[in-house]
Design an enzyme around this catalytic site. Structure first.
Site, short mmCIF file in Angstrom:
data_model
loop_
_atom_site.label_atom_id
_atom_site.label_comp_id
_atom_site.label_asym_id
_atom_site.label_seq_id
_atom_site.Cartn_x
_atom_site.Cartn_y
_atom_site.Cartn_z
N SER A 124 0.82 -1.21 0.00
CA SER A 124 0.00 0.00 0.00
C SER A 124 0.86 1.26 0.00
O SER A 124 1.66 1.50 0.90
CB SER A 124 -0.92 0.00 1.22
OG SER A 124 -1.57 1.25 1.31
N HIS B 279 -1.12 -1.17 -4.21
CA HIS B 279 -2.41 -0.75 -3.67
C HIS B 279 -2.40 0.76 -3.43
O HIS B 279 -1.52 1.29 -2.77
CB HIS B 279 -2.67 -1.50 -2.37
CG HIS B 279 -4.05 -1.38 -1.85
ND1 HIS B 279 -5.11 -2.12 -2.33
CD2 HIS B 279 -4.56 -0.62 -0.84
CE1 HIS B 279 -6.20 -1.82 -1.65
NE2 HIS B 279 -5.91 -0.90 -0.74
N ASP C 262 -4.60 3.78 -1.99
CA ASP C 262 -5.75 4.10 -1.14
C ASP C 262 -6.18 5.55 -1.31
O ASP C 262 -5.47 6.47 -0.90
CB ASP C 262 -5.37 3.90 0.34
CG ASP C 262 -5.32 2.44 0.72
OD1 ASP C 262 -6.30 1.72 0.46
OD2 ASP C 262 -4.29 2.01 1.29
N MET D 40 -8.69 8.51 -0.27
CA MET D 40 -9.60 8.90 0.83
C MET D 40 -10.00 10.36 0.67
O MET D 40 -9.16 11.20 0.34
CB MET D 40 -8.88 8.74 2.17
CG MET D 40 -8.30 7.37 2.39
SD MET D 40 -7.44 7.30 3.97
CE MET D 40 -6.77 5.64 3.90
N HIS E 36 -8.11 1.58 -4.50
CA HIS E 36 -9.17 1.36 -3.50
C HIS E 36 -9.80 2.72 -3.19
O HIS E 36 -9.18 3.56 -2.55
CB HIS E 36 -8.51 0.73 -2.26
CG HIS E 36 -9.43 0.52 -1.10
ND1 HIS E 36 -8.96 0.21 0.16
CD2 HIS E 36 -10.79 0.55 -0.98
CE1 HIS E 36 -9.98 0.06 0.99
NE2 HIS E 36 -11.09 0.28 0.32
N MET F 263 -11.96 4.97 -1.25
CA MET F 263 -12.71 5.21 -0.01
C MET F 263 -13.26 6.63 -0.10
O MET F 263 -12.86 7.53 0.64
CB MET F 263 -11.78 5.04 1.20
CG MET F 263 -11.45 3.59 1.47
SD MET F 263 -10.02 3.40 2.54
CE MET F 263 -8.72 3.52 1.33
N MET G 1 -12.08 -5.92 4.16
CA MET G 1 -11.38 -4.96 5.02
C MET G 1 -11.21 -5.60 6.40
O MET G 1 -12.19 -5.98 7.03
CB MET G 1 -12.19 -3.67 5.18
CG MET G 1 -12.28 -2.76 3.97
SD MET G 1 -10.73 -2.01 3.43
CE MET G 1 -9.97 -1.42 4.91
N ASP H 192 -7.25 -6.50 3.38
CA ASP H 192 -6.64 -5.17 3.53
C ASP H 192 -6.74 -4.69 4.97
O ASP H 192 -7.83 -4.46 5.48
CB ASP H 192 -7.38 -4.21 2.59
CG ASP H 192 -6.76 -2.82 2.54
OD1 ASP H 192 -5.70 -2.61 3.14
OD2 ASP H 192 -7.36 -1.95 1.88
C1 DX5 Z 1 -6.83 1.47 5.23
C2 DX5 Z 1 -6.29 1.15 3.88
C3 DX5 Z 1 -5.20 0.14 3.84
C4 DX5 Z 1 -3.96 0.54 4.57
C5 DX5 Z 1 -3.39 -0.72 5.16
O1 DX5 Z 1 -7.91 2.31 5.10
O2 DX5 Z 1 -7.33 0.66 3.04
O3 DX5 Z 1 -4.89 -0.25 2.52
O4 DX5 Z 1 -2.98 1.15 3.79
O5 DX5 Z 1 -2.36 -0.36 6.00
P1 DX5 Z 1 -1.69 -1.37 6.99
O6 DX5 Z 1 -1.13 -2.50 6.18
O7 DX5 Z 1 -0.66 -0.54 7.64
O8 DX5 Z 1 -2.78 -1.85 7.91
ZN ZN Z 2 -6.87 -0.16 0.97
#
Ligand code: DX5
Ligand code: ZN
Length: 215
Positions: A7, A32, A34, A36, A65, A67, A139, A177
């Site tokens: 990620s 990956h 993320d 947000m 991903h 969010m 998740m 994840d």
């Molecule tokens: C959380 C993200 C994850 C995050 C995971 O909202 O979707 O992808 O980066 O991080 P770790 O591996 O540190 O839990």
């Molecule tokens: Zn993620």
């Protein structure tokens, strides 16, 4: 299938090129990303502009991903920026038919389509998506932040999604994840996960060793 998707959330951007090369050489095939929006989740990360730059210097499959509260509005921007897979949250759609239409739209454009849900959301919300998607993302932390602890009760959810896949002959990949490390990664794999997403575990210490331990 055994895939590791490091990620970008935990990547050191001052060393972006080197770190991306290191995960790739160690055997990661996906990356990956993320996204947000500070609305669907309480944190803000990065958008298509950064994805484009990352995609430019990496041959990894860009596993996005979203969010964000209105994912469909941003499909064009992320696809143009290099997204190869886009995973959306089922909670974003009041009408499940709109969510399924979004999934079909992604596939029509040649992008892998994924569905996901927060740990507290009932799994029944994603069932109508399962025959259409390429990826089901489980998740295993509350979305929004890296570095949280793996929720062991999500192992049951992985098993359920795997059992559903087997009994229906579906071909989606199961991704997990949140809170993945060498120990939780093994448990997630034996529950049926194909893709392990890992941020803090991969980027906090020995990158190569961490990626290899997840393969
Ligand atoms: C959380 C993200 C994850 C995050 C995971 O909202 O979707 O992808 O980066 O991080 P770790 O591996 O540190 O839990
Ligand atoms: Zn993620």
């Amino acid at each position: 299938m055994k895939i590791v998707s490091p990620s970008v959330l935990s990547l050191d951007f001052s060393e972006m090129k080197t770190q991306l090369k290191r995960v790739e050489v160690a055997g990661a095939k996906w990356l990956h990303f993320d996204v947000m929006d500070g609305h669907f989740v309480p944190n803000i990360s990065f958008g298509p502009g950064i994805l484009k730059q990352v995609d430019h210097v990496s041959d990894l499959l860009m596993d996005v991903h979203l969010m964000i509260s209105d994912p469909v509005q941003y499909f064009d921007a992320f696809i143009d920026a290099g997204a190869d897979a886009i995973t959306i949250h089922a909670e974003c759609f009041d009408d499940v038919m709109d969510g399924i239409a979004a999934v079909k739209d992604l596939k029509k454009r040649g992008v892998k389509a994924g569905i996901t849900l927060k740990p507290g959301t009932d799994i029944s919300l994603i069932v109508p998506y399962l025959k259409h998607v390429d990826i089901v993302l489980v998740m295993s932390v509350e979305p929004g932040f890296g570095g949280q602890a793996f929720m062991p009760e999500m192992l049951e959810r992985i098993k359920e999604v795997d059992a559903f896949r087997q009994s229906n002959n579906y071909e989606y990949l199961i991704s997990v994840d949140g809170g993945i490390n060498d120990e939780t990664g093994i448990r997630a794999r034996s529950a049926g996960a194909d893709i392990l997403v890992a941020g803090s575990y991969v980027f906090s210490d020995d990158i190569e060793k961490a990626v290899i331990s997840l393969l």
